[in-house]
Scaffold this active site. Structure first.
Site, PDB file in Angstrom:
ATOM      1  N   HIS A 182      35.541  47.900  34.415  1.00  0.00           N
ATOM      2  CA  HIS A 182      36.301  48.647  35.416  1.00  0.00           C
ATOM      3  C   HIS A 182      35.412  49.304  36.468  1.00  0.00           C
ATOM      4  CE1 HIS A 182      39.805  50.245  37.170  1.00  0.00           C
ATOM      5  NE2 HIS A 182      40.502  50.472  36.085  1.00  0.00           N
TER       6      HIS A 182
ATOM      7  N   ASP B 155      48.149  29.504  38.601  1.00  0.00           N
ATOM      8  CA  ASP B 155      48.410  28.100  38.275  1.00  0.00           C
ATOM      9  C   ASP B 155      47.088  27.344  38.288  1.00  0.00           C
ATOM     10  OD1 ASP B 155      49.160  25.451  38.138  1.00  0.00           O
ATOM     11  OD2 ASP B 155      50.549  25.534  39.837  1.00  0.00           O
TER      12      ASP B 155
END
Length: 448
Positions: free
Chosen positions: A155, A386
């Site tokens: 992070h 995708d």
């Protein structure tokens, strides 16, 4: 589960070296306020899934476009404005690469999807972040030829917006193959943290984003709790349910606002808090557009601060959804350009004084009760993940090691549904599951 290979994947070669090659980039004020943890994400793909070789080659091309993702966190010693030598955290842009694990499982993917458990499907976070790959990936193949892509990102390098941009670039690289081309994102993280001259903080950031010195208990009520006493649960709010929530709010209302209002009410009720107690939610706010001047939308790094809507328990549980959403909106609106600049100025002043700043972000094993923290993935473009054979069949829930932490994830194909993943104390989780679909706005437990 069998790990079959482990390798460090270097970025794909580029015609010219990127301008940050070899640099030690200091962590910005926003980086330093973020969780000092690796954040997992897990995507499941049904067969036919792309080959591991294609996924890895796409990863190499994506990392080349985002060279900070191939670096390492480190500690550097540099002179400050007073000529004093100080240790500082940096991101060393050394192109060491991303760690990639290959794994196989003698089971069908459907069993994992039914259980919605991501255990062992992403790399185990290293004990120490310094020197470790800030991007780590695990490709797990199933007996049915399904594929799970699990990753962890640190992070201090990625916020949610940056993670989304990187992952969709990676997916595009897998789809496009050799034809892949993408404009370089904004890598100048320093533009997020330019102080005024002289710096003039006007808000008390010491009690909000940072503490001076070592982290200790604060007003949020955070306290040490054994991780094994925290239960991770997931509930699905259908598009129809979300539409009903919005109707109860009335007027324009985002999915995030109405679901958060509902979850805040139900989790507070499940916890059985005293009516005079106060409860607040730590809400992440993307500051890119809110800063003055705004930061580039494609800025890679951290640029998040937090809003803290706060209500007394009795009022929260008796309030309408409209009123709770109003409290959330008012808190988020306070994170404006002036507040963001004050935050940057505060860090500049603290550094000039030689103060050691510790982020107030919770750590694994802590409990936030009576408070909550929400991380929204509703803006993550999951449909763009995708890999060439269709978007993910599911986004699996990672382990949440902090009691009171919740994540909102869009339901693929549901046209507005939301999966809520939350960590609660063992004895409260079952209560929440029993009441989480109730739409009684003014229901107050009998003991209140």
């Amino acid at each position: 589960m069998e790990i079959t290979s482990s390798a460090m994947l270097k970025p794909a070669p580029t015609p010219t070296p990127h301008p940050l090659a070899g640099e030690k980039v200091p962590l910005t004020a926003f980086d330093r306020a973020a969780f000092d943890v690796f954040v997992p994400m897990v995507f499941a793909y049904r067969a036919p899934a792309p080959s591991s070789e294609a996924v890895k080659e796409g990863l190499r091309m994506a990392v080349a476009a985002y060279p900070l993702a191939a670096g390492r966190l480190a500690v550097d010693v540099a002179a400050d404005g007073q000529g004093r030598r100080r240790r500082r955290r940096v991101l060393h842009v050394n192109d060491e690469g991303a760690l990639v694990l290959d794994a196989t499982v003698e089971a069908d993917l459907d069993a994992v999807l039914a259980a919605n458990v991501a255990t062992d499907l992403y790399p185990a976070p290293p004990e120490h972040s310094f020197g470790a790959a800030v991007l780590q990936v695990q490709l797990t193949r199933f007996r049915c030829s399904g594929l799970v892509v699990g990753l962890i990102v640190h992070h201090h390098v990625f916020d949610g917006h940056s993670t989304s941009a990187f992952c969709t670039t990676w997916a595009r690289a897998v789809r496009d193959g050799e034809a892949f081309s993408v404009p370089s994102p904004c890598l100048d993280r320093a533009i997020t943290s330019v102080p005024r001259s002289p710096p003039a903080p006007v808000f008390d950031h010491r009690s909000i984003e940072f503490k001076v010195g070592n982290k200790s208990s604060d007003s949020s009520g955070a306290a040490a709790a054994a991780v094994e006493k925290i239960t991770n649960i997931g509930v699905r709010f259908t598009a129809k349910f979300v539409a009903e929530l919005k109707a109860r709010v009335g007027g324009r209302c985002s999915t995030f606002e109405c679901v958060l209002a509902h979850a805040w009410k139900k989790m507070t009720a499940a916890r059985g808090l005293k009516p005079e107690e106060f409860t607040r939610v730590r809400v992440a706010v993307n500051c890119r557009r809110r800063a003055n001047p705004p930061a580039p939308a494609d800025l890679f790094g951290n640029m998040v601060l937090w809003a803290f809507p706060r209500l007394q328990v009795r009022r929260l549980l008796s309030a309408s959804y409209r009123d709770v959403v109003g409290a959330i909106r008012a808190a988020v609106a306070r994170v404006d350009g002036e507040y963001i600049q004050s935050f940057v100025d505060y860090v500049e002043v603290a550094d000039a004084r030689g103060e050691e700043l510790a982020a107030t972000a919770a750590e694994p094993g802590e409990t936030l009760c009576p408070d909550l923290e929400v991380d929204s993935w509703l803006g993550f473009r999951f449909h763009e993940m995708d890999l060439g054979t269709g978007p993910p069949a599911a986004v699996l829930s990672p382990d949440l090691p902090i009691e009171g932490l919740m994540i909102l994830v869009p339901v693929g194909g549901d046209g507005g549904g939301v999966d809520l993943f939350v960590a609660l104390a063992d004895d409260r989780a079952q209560v929440f599951e029993q009441i989480c679909y109730s739409l009684e706005e003014h229901a107050i437990p009998s003991h209140l």
